[in-house]
Enzyme design. Structure first.
Site, PDB file in Angstrom:
ATOM      1  N   GLY A  31      -8.139   5.503  -7.089  1.00 12.47           N
ATOM      2  CA  GLY A  31      -6.828   5.262  -7.703  1.00 12.47           C
ATOM      3  C   GLY A  31      -5.705   5.355  -6.701  1.00 12.47           C
ATOM      4  O   GLY A  31      -5.910   5.193  -5.499  1.00 12.47           O
ATOM      5  N   LEU A  33      -3.466   3.140  -6.406  1.00  8.65           N
ATOM      6  CA  LEU A  33      -3.757   1.831  -5.825  1.00  8.65           C
ATOM      7  C   LEU A  33      -2.558   1.262  -5.072  1.00  8.65           C
ATOM      8  O   LEU A  33      -1.422   1.328  -5.543  1.00  8.65           O
ATOM      9  CB  LEU A  33      -4.183   0.853  -6.931  1.00  8.65           C
ATOM     10  CG  LEU A  33      -5.424   1.266  -7.734  1.00  8.65           C
ATOM     11  CD1 LEU A  33      -5.751   0.196  -8.775  1.00  8.65           C
ATOM     12  CD2 LEU A  33      -6.628   1.525  -6.840  1.00  8.65           C
ATOM     13  N   HIS A  34      -2.840   0.690  -3.895  1.00 12.09           N
ATOM     14  CA  HIS A  34      -1.819  -0.009  -3.109  1.00 12.09           C
ATOM     15  C   HIS A  34      -2.396  -1.367  -2.717  1.00 12.09           C
ATOM     16  O   HIS A  34      -3.516  -1.715  -3.123  1.00 12.09           O
ATOM     17  CB  HIS A  34      -1.410   0.832  -1.893  1.00 12.09           C
ATOM     18  CG  HIS A  34      -2.562   1.333  -1.069  1.00 12.09           C
ATOM     19  ND1 HIS A  34      -3.445   0.488  -0.432  1.00 12.09           N
ATOM     20  CD2 HIS A  34      -3.001   2.591  -0.797  1.00 12.09           C
ATOM     21  CE1 HIS A  34      -4.342   1.205   0.219  1.00 12.09           C
ATOM     22  NE2 HIS A  34      -4.118   2.489   0.001  1.00 12.09           N
ATOM     23  N   HIS A  37      -6.017  -1.720  -1.664  1.00  9.69           N
ATOM     24  CA  HIS A  37      -7.020  -1.798  -2.739  1.00  9.69           C
ATOM     25  C   HIS A  37      -7.020  -3.187  -3.377  1.00  9.69           C
ATOM     26  O   HIS A  37      -8.073  -3.742  -3.688  1.00  9.69           O
ATOM     27  CB  HIS A  37      -6.717  -0.768  -3.840  1.00  9.69           C
ATOM     28  CG  HIS A  37      -6.796   0.653  -3.381  1.00  9.69           C
ATOM     29  ND1 HIS A  37      -5.683   1.449  -3.246  1.00  9.69           N
ATOM     30  CD2 HIS A  37      -7.851   1.418  -3.034  1.00  9.69           C
ATOM     31  CE1 HIS A  37      -6.043   2.641  -2.836  1.00  9.69           C
ATOM     32  NE2 HIS A  37      -7.351   2.658  -2.693  1.00  9.69           N
ATOM     33  N   GLY A 148     -12.839  -0.916   2.321  1.00 12.46           N
ATOM     34  CA  GLY A 148     -11.788  -1.208   3.300  1.00 12.46           C
ATOM     35  C   GLY A 148     -12.164  -0.733   4.698  1.00 12.46           C
ATOM     36  O   GLY A 148     -12.692   0.367   4.875  1.00 12.46           O
ATOM     37  N   SER A 187      -3.094   6.068   0.473  1.00 14.11           N
ATOM     38  CA  SER A 187      -2.537   6.798  -0.679  1.00 14.11           C
ATOM     39  C   SER A 187      -1.862   8.087  -0.229  1.00 14.11           C
ATOM     40  O   SER A 187      -1.086   8.673  -0.977  1.00 14.11           O
ATOM     41  CB  SER A 187      -3.650   7.131  -1.667  1.00 14.11           C
ATOM     42  OG  SER A 187      -4.372   5.974  -1.953  1.00 14.11           O
TER      43      SER A 187
END
Ligand code: PAF
Length: 285
Positions: A31, A33-34, A37, A148, A187
């Site tokens: 979570g 999220l940016h 993601h 990633g 994050s």
């Protein structure tokens, strides 16, 4: 987008989707999220018909309770982002019991990839990562999974898990998404003070400079140069290493593709990043 909190509901949905002949892409996340993601979900859309994801702040992979407590938990805005900015079809957002109900953590043999660098500085971290990812892969039975490059070592660890336990899954490593300053999205960046942000923005600049010194300088000289510059900027270094991209062992020449791995602390936050260097097979030092 379907939102499931129970693994039995996910499995039921996956069974139905598989009967329709759809390929399944899966993006595990914690979570907060940016755009990094979202790039994983966008890549998944290029390869799969059904796109799935998970949001679970996995307690077993945090080696410090404070880091777990401070980790942003933003499920509602994450769901909004997935709904509006991706084509995710189903999301699993469980409570810990639903994932960990059955068992203690397993020890996986990952040929040592989980023991070095992050593994050495964050004891138990990869054990937690691999345990949750193994459980998630068994719940989703995905055809393709997306991780990633920002967590370069995690990519190698998960590829090894796939090689040993999930030979039918295809692994995708998606390039790091960066701010216009070059800072890798994370994050944890929201914990940086204004002064720390300026220092953090030096990370990609120094890594790029180090990479540009290859292949005419020796890896050990570039590493020493990087250590000095990062300390001068104000980082407490955990490590800065130049390793083989595949086996994460330190390199002594430029004959195989390599990667600079960085982990350093500012007072409020610990940051990691990496920079790829191609092979220079004919170059002798
Ligand atoms: O990269 C992450 O966010 C986590 O390590 C992962 C893969 C979702 C496992 O909790």
């Amino acid at each position: 987008m379907y939102i499931f909190h129970k693994k039995s509901d996910v499995q039921h949905w996956i069974e139905k989707i598989k009967k329709e002949g759809h390929s399944i892409g899966f993006v595990p996340t914690m979570g907060a999220l940016h755009h990094g993601h979202l790039a994983l979900f966008q890549e998944a859309a290029l390869h799969c018909q059904s796109i799935t994801g998970s949001i679970f702040v996995n307690p077993t992979q945090f080696n410090e309770a404070a880091d777990f407590n401070q980790y942003p938990k933003t499920l509602h805005s994450d769901i909004y982002k997935l709904n509006t900015l991706t084509s995710c079809h189903a999301l699993y957002a469980p409570e810990p019991d639903d994932i960990y109900e059955d068992s203690a953590l397993f020890d996986f043999d990952l040929d040592g990839l989980d023991q070095v660098w992050e593994g050495a500085f964050r004891p138990g971290h990869y054990k937690g990562v691999v345990n949750v990812v193994d459980r998630l892969f068994r719940i989703f039975s995905p055809d393709h999974v997306f991780f990633g490059q920002k967590d370069f070592q995690q990519c190698r660890v998960i590829e090894k898990l796939i090689e040993k336990r999930f030979p039918n899954i295809r692994f995708h490593q998606v390039p790091t998404v960066r701010e216009s300053s070059g800072l890798a999205l994370s994050s944890r960046n929201i914990r940086l003070s204004a002064d720390e942000l300026k220092k953090a923005e030096e990370i990609p600049v120094i890594l790029a400079e180090m990479a540009s010194m290859a292949p005419h300088s020796a890896p050990s000289d570039i590493k020493s140069y990087g250590e000095n510059v990062f300390r001068h900027v104000g980082f407490e270094l955990d490590y800065i290493e130049i390793t083989d991209q595949r086996n994460l062992k330190e390199i002594h020449d430029w004959h195989s593709p390599s990667v600079i791995l960085f982990a350093g602390k500012l007072p409020s936050v610990r940051l990691i990043d990496n920079w790829l260097i191609p092979a220079f097979p004919n170059m002798s030092l």
